[in-house]
Design an enzyme around this catalytic site. Structure first.
Site, PDB file in Angstrom:
ATOM      1  N   HIS A   1      26.364  11.686  15.750  1.00 43.36           N
ATOM      2  CA  HIS A   1      25.750  10.551  16.447  1.00 43.36           C
ATOM      3  C   HIS A   1      26.669   9.333  16.327  1.00 43.36           C
ATOM      4  CE1 HIS A   1      23.042   7.846  18.216  1.00 43.36           C
ATOM      5  NE2 HIS A   1      21.911   8.147  17.600  1.00 43.36           N
TER       6      HIS A   1
ATOM      7  N   HIS B   1      24.766   4.127  20.163  1.00 43.82           N
ATOM      8  CA  HIS B   1      23.559   3.284  20.071  1.00 43.82           C
ATOM      9  C   HIS B   1      23.535   2.279  18.928  1.00 43.82           C
ATOM     10  CE1 HIS B   1      21.455   6.960  22.159  1.00 43.82           C
ATOM     11  NE2 HIS B   1      22.437   6.443  22.868  1.00 43.82           N
TER      12      HIS B   1
ATOM     13  N   TYR C   1      24.500   2.773  15.667  1.00 47.60           N
ATOM     14  CA  TYR C   1      24.348   3.296  14.301  1.00 47.60           C
ATOM     15  C   TYR C   1      25.731   3.372  13.626  1.00 47.60           C
ATOM     16  CZ  TYR C   1      19.573   4.049  15.647  1.00 47.60           C
ATOM     17  OH  TYR C   1      18.286   3.827  16.054  1.00 47.60           O
TER      18      TYR C   1
HETATM   19  C1  LIG Z   1      11.492   8.967  21.566  1.00 44.98           C
HETATM   20  C2  LIG Z   1      12.986   8.938  21.687  1.00 44.98           C
HETATM   21  C3  LIG Z   1      13.772   9.198  20.573  1.00 44.98           C
HETATM   22  C4  LIG Z   1      15.165   9.196  20.676  1.00 44.98           C
HETATM   23  N1  LIG Z   1      15.925   9.525  19.577  1.00 44.98           N
HETATM   24  C5  LIG Z   1      17.269   9.635  19.694  1.00 44.98           C
HETATM   25  C6  LIG Z   1      18.054  10.127  18.618  1.00 44.98           C
HETATM   26  O1  LIG Z   1      17.559  10.498  17.535  1.00 44.98           O
HETATM   27  N2  LIG Z   1      19.402  10.185  18.805  1.00 44.98           N
HETATM   28  C7  LIG Z   1      20.001   9.803  19.973  1.00 44.98           C
HETATM   29  O2  LIG Z   1      21.224   9.873  20.092  1.00 44.98           O
HETATM   30  N3  LIG Z   1      19.265   9.368  21.013  1.00 44.98           N
HETATM   31  C8  LIG Z   1      17.930   9.300  20.922  1.00 44.98           C
HETATM   32  N4  LIG Z   1      17.178   8.936  22.013  1.00 44.98           N
HETATM   33  C9  LIG Z   1      17.843   8.712  23.309  1.00 44.98           C
HETATM   34  C10 LIG Z   1      17.770   9.994  24.143  1.00 44.98           C
HETATM   35  O3  LIG Z   1      18.577  11.015  23.575  1.00 44.98           O
HETATM   36  C11 LIG Z   1      18.241   9.777  25.590  1.00 44.98           C
HETATM   37  O4  LIG Z   1      19.605   9.428  25.596  1.00 44.98           O
HETATM   38  C12 LIG Z   1      17.453   8.707  26.309  1.00 44.98           C
HETATM   39  O5  LIG Z   1      16.061   8.907  26.135  1.00 44.98           O
HETATM   40  C13 LIG Z   1      17.766   8.703  27.797  1.00 44.98           C
HETATM   41  O6  LIG Z   1      17.452   9.958  28.372  1.00 44.98           O
HETATM   42  P1  LIG Z   1      16.099  10.150  29.253  1.00 44.98           P
HETATM   43  O7  LIG Z   1      16.131   9.062  30.277  1.00 44.98           O
HETATM   44  O8  LIG Z   1      16.252  11.526  29.850  1.00 44.98           O
HETATM   45  O9  LIG Z   1      14.939  10.010  28.341  1.00 44.98           O
HETATM   46  C14 LIG Z   1      15.779   8.902  21.921  1.00 44.98           C
HETATM   47  C15 LIG Z   1      14.980   8.638  23.028  1.00 44.98           C
HETATM   48  C16 LIG Z   1      13.606   8.675  22.935  1.00 44.98           C
HETATM   49  C17 LIG Z   1      12.788   8.427  24.167  1.00 44.98           C
END
Ligand SMILES: Cc1cc2nc3c(=O)[nH]c(=O)nc-3n(C[C@H](O)[C@H](O)[C@H](O)COP(=O)(O)O)c2cc1C
Length: 378
Positions: free
Chosen positions: A176, A179, A181
């Site tokens: 990761h 974002h 981190y």
């Molecule tokens: C509830 C939730 C938890 C997420 N947790 C992570 C995570 O642990 N690691 C990460 O890289 N992105 C995380 N994301 C981002 C998602 O991987 C993804 O990039 C983002 O939701 C955009 O994709 P989508 O529009 O298809 O939801 C999270 C998103 C959501 C909605």
């Protein structure tokens, strides 16, 4: 009626060395905050099994911390110590449904706040004693600047986690690096003002931590175990941030990381169809693939209908831009290689099967209130 050749590029298998996926779909990592004792439990196995049965090629798990200080949120499954063995049934359940799986190895760095579990006493550290946004405005705890020993320790913890993933039968790992981190904190100038070899005024200096980490993981897992690196321009709480303002800066950031041993770049954006830099339609994943020559994964609002917020004319444009056909065409043209789905899979574990079978009208649409009852994000 379109059936067999509908979304034919998205349905193609993907092969990279030993990694073979039955199609191009990937479950994006999503933190759930639903475990007890930071271990994998039966409900979690079933959650991932259902999504594997729903037709996905690859699942990337929720972010999994590699040590005590890596935890930033409650009830997240650990990927070290006693928790390791709890992952085995989950890997087996996903494989039995024909999908592949990688853990997303995670360290939150300075995002951690005092007193968080599982070890409330574990320290909060980051590249520099600095966070963004300004702690004076938010009241957040400031991290300490990581010592050379802490850097070595964290690299070792990532290496151990990667080796454990290989031993457990995972099909690779995702680091990761997105974002805001820890890995991203090192790469971003706002959060890395170190004066040693892991910081500096240039991108080359600021990526040294991540490239060292990738090299060390690669040396430990061998040449054939896939390493995916997730990166983003945006940070939590700062969607306008950019690590690379131009394609040249992106090359400066990513070429050494590709050289260090990254096999696939996961280009995290919030809207997959948007151009990354002026003057070209290429999205972030497209640019990364063009620059590094490595396969890339695109993501962002696939299967999530936000177009209702737009005016009628905008809606017409967005629907075409965002359509599955566009995604299929752009993948067929080679702009990117894989597509990841996040929230749509929270709403409907069977999203991919329904999409590929041309049963879109049967997809259960993502709804914020119904499908995301907790506030966690990223
Ligand atoms: C509830 C939730 C938890 C997420 N947790 C992570 C995570 O642990 N690691 C990460 O890289 N992105 C995380 N994301 C981002 C998602 O991987 C993804 O990039 C983002 O939701 C955009 O994709 P989508 O529009 O298809 O939801 C999270 C998103 C959501 C909605």
């Amino acid at each position: 009626m379109k059936v067999d050749n509908y979304l034919s590029a998205l349905k193609q298998p993907f092969k990279l060395g030993a990694l073979e996926l039955r199609n191009r779909s990937v479950m994006a990592p999503m933190t759930r905050m639903q475990t007890s004792d930071n271990q994998v439990d039966d409900k979690m196995v079933e959650y991932y099994r259902q999504r594997a049965a729903g037709g996905l090629g690859l699942i990337i798990t929720e972010g999994v911390p590699v040590n005590d200080s890596a935890h930033g949120y409650d009830n997240v499954p650990s990927f070290y110590g006693e928790s390791i063995e709890s992952w085995r049934p989950l890997v087996e359940a996903v494989h039995a449904e024909g999908a592949k799986i990688m853990p997303q190895l995670w360290h939150v760095g300075s995002v951690r706040q005092a007193g968080k579990g599982p070890n409330p006493l574990s320290p909060i550290y980051g590249p520099s004693a600095k966070i963004f946004p300004d702690p004076n405005n938010t009241g957040l705890d400031l991290p300490t600047e990581m010592t050379a020993e802490q850097i070595e320790q964290v690299i070792g913890d990532f290496v151990n986690a990667a080796v454990a993933a290989k031993d457990l039968g995972f099909d690779g790992i995702e680091l990761h690096g997105a974002h805001g981190y820890l890995l991203d904190q090192f790469m971003w100038q706002q959060t890395n003002v170190r004066l040693d070899e892991f910081g500096g005024d240039t991108i080359a200096e600021r990526i040294n931590f991540v490239s060292t980490l990738v090299k060390r993981v690669r040396a430990a897992v061998g040449p054939d175990f896939p390493i995916v690196l997730r990166i983003s321009q945006w940070k939590m709480g700062n969607y306008q941030a950019k690590n690379a303002a131009t394609p040249e800066e992106l090359a400066e950031q990513l070429l050494p990381l590709a050289e260090a041993g990254v096999d696939i770049f996961h280009a995290s954006t919030r809207r997959w169809w948007q151009a990354e830099f002026a003057g070209s339609v290429l999205n972030y994943a497209g640019w990364i693939q063009k620059i590094t020559g490595k396969p890339t994964m695109t993501v962002g609002n696939i299967g999530v209908d936000h177009a209702y917020k737009d005016s009628r004319q905008q809606r017409k444009n967005t629907i075409i831009e965002q359509s599955y056909e566009q995604l299929d065409q752009r993948l067929a043209l080679g702009e990117f290689d894989l597509f990841a789905i996040g929230r749509a899979l929270l709403a409907d574990a069977n999203f991919v099967n329904k999409l590929f079978d041309n049963k879109e009208s049967e997809i259960i649409n993502f709804n914020l209130e119904r499908h995301m009852p907790y506030k966690s994000y990223e």
